[in-house]
Design an enzyme around this catalytic site. Structure first.
Site, mmCIF file in Angstrom:
data_model
loop_
_atom_site.group_PDB
_atom_site.id
_atom_site.type_symbol
_atom_site.label_atom_id
_atom_site.label_comp_id
_atom_site.label_asym_id
_atom_site.label_seq_id
_atom_site.Cartn_x
_atom_site.Cartn_y
_atom_site.Cartn_z
ATOM 1 N N ASN A 8 27.816 46.525 7.128
ATOM 2 C CA ASN A 8 26.868 45.498 6.704
ATOM 3 C C ASN A 8 27.519 44.128 6.895
ATOM 4 O O ASN A 8 28.364 43.719 6.103
ATOM 5 C CB ASN A 8 26.489 45.742 5.231
ATOM 6 C CG ASN A 8 25.510 44.702 4.716
ATOM 7 O OD1 ASN A 8 25.029 43.859 5.482
ATOM 8 N ND2 ASN A 8 25.207 44.753 3.431
ATOM 9 N N LYS A 10 26.233 41.325 6.560
ATOM 10 C CA LYS A 10 25.672 40.318 5.635
ATOM 11 C C LYS A 10 25.399 39.002 6.381
ATOM 12 O O LYS A 10 24.871 39.037 7.488
ATOM 13 C CB LYS A 10 26.617 40.136 4.434
ATOM 14 C CG LYS A 10 26.923 41.466 3.728
ATOM 15 C CD LYS A 10 27.572 41.305 2.376
ATOM 16 C CE LYS A 10 27.847 42.677 1.778
ATOM 17 N NZ LYS A 10 28.273 42.641 0.392
ATOM 18 N N HIS A 94 19.300 46.099 -1.263
ATOM 19 C CA HIS A 94 20.713 45.764 -1.492
ATOM 20 C C HIS A 94 20.813 44.949 -2.783
ATOM 21 O O HIS A 94 19.920 44.146 -3.090
ATOM 22 C CB HIS A 94 21.275 44.971 -0.307
ATOM 23 C CG HIS A 94 22.767 44.864 -0.374
ATOM 24 N ND1 HIS A 94 23.396 43.963 -1.191
ATOM 25 C CD2 HIS A 94 23.749 45.574 0.240
ATOM 26 C CE1 HIS A 94 24.710 44.119 -1.061
ATOM 27 N NE2 HIS A 94 24.954 45.090 -0.199
ATOM 28 N N GLU A 96 22.428 42.432 -3.509
ATOM 29 C CA GLU A 96 22.342 40.977 -3.310
ATOM 30 C C GLU A 96 20.891 40.539 -3.193
ATOM 31 O O GLU A 96 20.512 39.445 -3.639
ATOM 32 C CB GLU A 96 23.173 40.577 -2.073
ATOM 33 C CG GLU A 96 24.671 40.611 -2.395
ATOM 34 C CD GLU A 96 25.571 40.999 -1.252
ATOM 35 O OE1 GLU A 96 25.134 40.952 -0.088
ATOM 36 O OE2 GLU A 96 26.726 41.369 -1.524
ATOM 37 N N GLU A 164 25.892 51.815 -4.525
ATOM 38 C CA GLU A 164 26.745 50.624 -4.523
ATOM 39 C C GLU A 164 26.797 50.040 -5.931
ATOM 40 O O GLU A 164 25.932 49.214 -6.288
ATOM 41 C CB GLU A 164 26.192 49.565 -3.566
ATOM 42 C CG GLU A 164 26.208 49.972 -2.111
ATOM 43 C CD GLU A 164 26.297 48.755 -1.192
ATOM 44 O OE1 GLU A 164 27.222 48.711 -0.378
ATOM 45 O OE2 GLU A 164 25.459 47.841 -1.315
ATOM 46 N N GLY A 170 32.707 43.571 -3.205
ATOM 47 C CA GLY A 170 33.506 42.378 -2.921
ATOM 48 C C GLY A 170 34.652 42.156 -3.898
ATOM 49 O O GLY A 170 35.187 41.053 -3.997
ATOM 50 N N SER A 202 33.733 47.568 -1.874
ATOM 51 C CA SER A 202 35.180 47.424 -1.650
ATOM 52 C C SER A 202 35.796 48.586 -0.873
ATOM 53 O O SER A 202 36.932 48.981 -1.143
ATOM 54 C CB SER A 202 35.909 47.213 -2.981
ATOM 55 O OG SER A 202 35.468 46.007 -3.577
#
Ligand code: 13P
Length: 240
Positions: A8, A10, A94, A96, A164, A170, A202
């Site tokens: 991904n 991003k 996702h 985010e 996730e 991250g 991660s």
């Protein structure tokens, strides 16, 4: 089944950088250094037209899609066009997008339907926040997200799930493989059909082998470490 890696990218890479990284991956494939891994890369929408995966084993995913195939939806991108541009998969829900764009389970379910109507496979992201984990609500939260996604399809095997945990994204430290594997088993139980579940948060060249060694972890979804050739190639190399 082969382990799979979803990269991904991003909003990390420009179109030019995406094309360069893609060319390096094509060379890795030509050099037979894919290590038996199925690789799916997820570039930004605008990089899709310049990445031609047609004659390769590498697959392409979009990072999101609109909730309809066509209509008055400013800024939305039709899954039909994603398919035309070579995307076989699309990442949906996702964390985010859930956090920054307030995407709800109901909206994600509509996006899943639209993607399936365009014959694009959804990779549905689910996962709890740190506070939800501390309150021991992981299964309640993940369960609701998974059930909402399942309600959008006739056959659960039309979906790939990505577990996730939001607090592991991250951060440099992934969930313990055995802890993630328990949630993967829970997701598979809920689906009650053969579904593939990958882990994200991660993932690195150092921890990928231990994660993929778990029976219920079928693949990984990598963010930061997938956007640089050296670390992505190291993840591929260490995947088995
Ligand atoms: P990181 O690998 O950077 O933690 O990101 C995980 C992720 O969000 C993949 O979708």
């Amino acid at each position: 089944m082969k382990p799979f890696i979803i990269a991904n990218w991003k909003q990390y890479l420009s179109i030019k950088e995406s094309a360069k990284l893609f060319a390096q991956l094509l060379q890795l494939d030509r050099d037979s250094k894919m290590n038996g891994v199925d690789l799916i890369i997820a570039p930004s929408f605008v990089a899709l037209p310049v990445l031609d995966a047609a004659k390769t084993k590498i697959k392409i995913a979009a990072q999101d899609c609109g909730a309809t195939l066509v209509g008055a939806h400013t800024g939305a991108v039709s899954p039909t066009d994603l398919r035309i541009l070579g995307a076989t998969h699309v990442i949906l829900g996702h964390s985010e997008r859930r956090a920054e764009y307030f995407e709800t389970d109901a909206l994600i379910a509509e996006k899943i339907k639209a993607a399936r109507a365009a014959k694009v496979t959804p990779i549905v992201c689910v996962g709890e926040t740190a506070a939800e984990r501390a309150a021991k609500k992981t299964r309640v939260v993940v369960g609701a997200q998974v059930r909402a996604a399942l309600s959008a399809v006739k056959d659960p095997s039309e979906l790939i799930f990505a577990y996730e945990p939001r607090w592991a994204i991250g951060m440099g430290t992934a969930v313990a493989p055995e802890d993630a594997a328990q949630i993967h088993a829970y997701i598979k139980d809920l689906a009650n059909a053969p579904v593939r579940v990958c882990y994200g948060g991660s993932v690195s060249p150092e921890n990928i082998a231990a994660l993929l060694a778990e029976k219920n972890i079928d693949g990984v979804l990598i963010g930061g470490a997938s956007a640089k050739f050296a670390s992505l190639a190291a993840c591929i190399k260490n995947a088995k």
